[in-house]
Enzyme design. Structure first.
Site, short mmCIF file in Angstrom:
data_model
loop_
_atom_site.label_atom_id
_atom_site.label_comp_id
_atom_site.label_asym_id
_atom_site.label_seq_id
_atom_site.Cartn_x
_atom_site.Cartn_y
_atom_site.Cartn_z
CG ASP A 1 -1.77 1.19 1.39
OD1 ASP A 1 -2.49 1.51 0.43
OD2 ASP A 1 -1.71 1.83 2.45
CG ASP B 1 -1.87 7.72 0.25
OD1 ASP B 1 -1.16 8.72 0.17
OD2 ASP B 1 -2.58 7.30 -0.69
CG ASP C 1 -2.16 2.34 6.30
OD1 ASP C 1 -2.59 1.88 5.22
OD2 ASP C 1 -2.50 3.45 6.74
#
Length: 242
Positions: free
Chosen positions: A19, A21, A191
């Site tokens: 991922d 961001d 995240d």
């Protein structure tokens, strides 16, 4: 913190999906600046713009630009995010946002410590890497290039690359196809619960970083193979097939 005893019971992986961001780059500053300019272009007053602060964006980001804009407009105007005026204003807001985000992309963002080193160590295992994000693909490509990370990835797919976004499993399944690996042999590193839910539904393993944006909830409440403080913390060579 590194919890990776579970991985010993898992077959070695052959590829990884990362991922963007909140996992590789802290982009909250970019979001705040672009959203503030967008709201001003939409005729919002200063007090409305001020409502959209870093704390709000951290709780809101992660489900795609349209969702972010809809919730931002609603928050600024003090309306429900399914209000007709809000929904009707999203296309216009998107035009302003696209202009501003393209202009400032990466200027208020920082690569997290250990990310560059972690990507080097991942590639040293011999596996292919793909970046999969809900950020539009053009923004993702621009940011990765600016931060010197683009060369690590065989593929970059954004939220507009497929018919649905994470937490739907479709983007992971399509990314596995591009990598040429079955989901069970592909590791997702993210995240948030978005990444974990998508990975679980697709049949991929998932590792979660502890420092990202998980909508205000503790990340260790989300099931994962491991929770890591830095991307260069694990011994990645033990996770992947030679």
């Amino acid at each position: 913190m590194l919890t990776d005893s579970i991985k010993l019971n898992h077959s070695p992986f052959r590829a990884a999906i990362i991922d963007l961001d909140g996992t590789m780059v802290d982009t909250l500053g970019d979001f705040v600046v672009a959203l503030h300019h967008t709201l001003l272009d939409m005729g919002c007053h200063a007090i409305e713009v001020a409502r959209v602060d870093r704390a709000f964006v951290e709780m809101t980001v992660g489900k795609g630009t349209e969702d972010l804009l809809r919730r931002t407009l609603a928050h600024a105007w003090g309306l429900p995010d399914d209000d007709g005026d809000v929904l009707a204003s999203v296309p216009q807001a998107w035009q302003h946002y696209q202009h501003h985000y393209t202009r400032i992309n990466g200027q208020h963002a920082d690569v997290y410590p250990g990310v560059a080193e972690g990507l080097i160590r991942l590639r040293a295992t011999g596996v292919q890497l793909a970046c999969l994000t809900n950020k539009p693909t053009a923004f993702a490509e621009q940011l990765l290039t600016l931060k010197g990370l683009r060369g690590h990835f065989a593929h970059v797919f954004g939220g507009d690359a497929f018919a649905r976004k994470k937490p739907d499993p479709l983007p992971l399944l399509k990314t596995c196809e591009a990598l040429g690996t079955p989901p069970a042999s592909t590791l997702m590193v993210g995240d948030s619960s978005n990444d974990a839910q998508a990975a679980a539904a697709a049949g991929c393993g998932v590792v979660l970083v502890t420092y990202g944006y998980n909508h205000g909830h503790p990340i260790n409440e989300v099931p994962a193979l491991a929770y890591i403080d830095r991307l260069d913390a694990p011994d990645w060579s033990s996770w992947f097939a030679a």
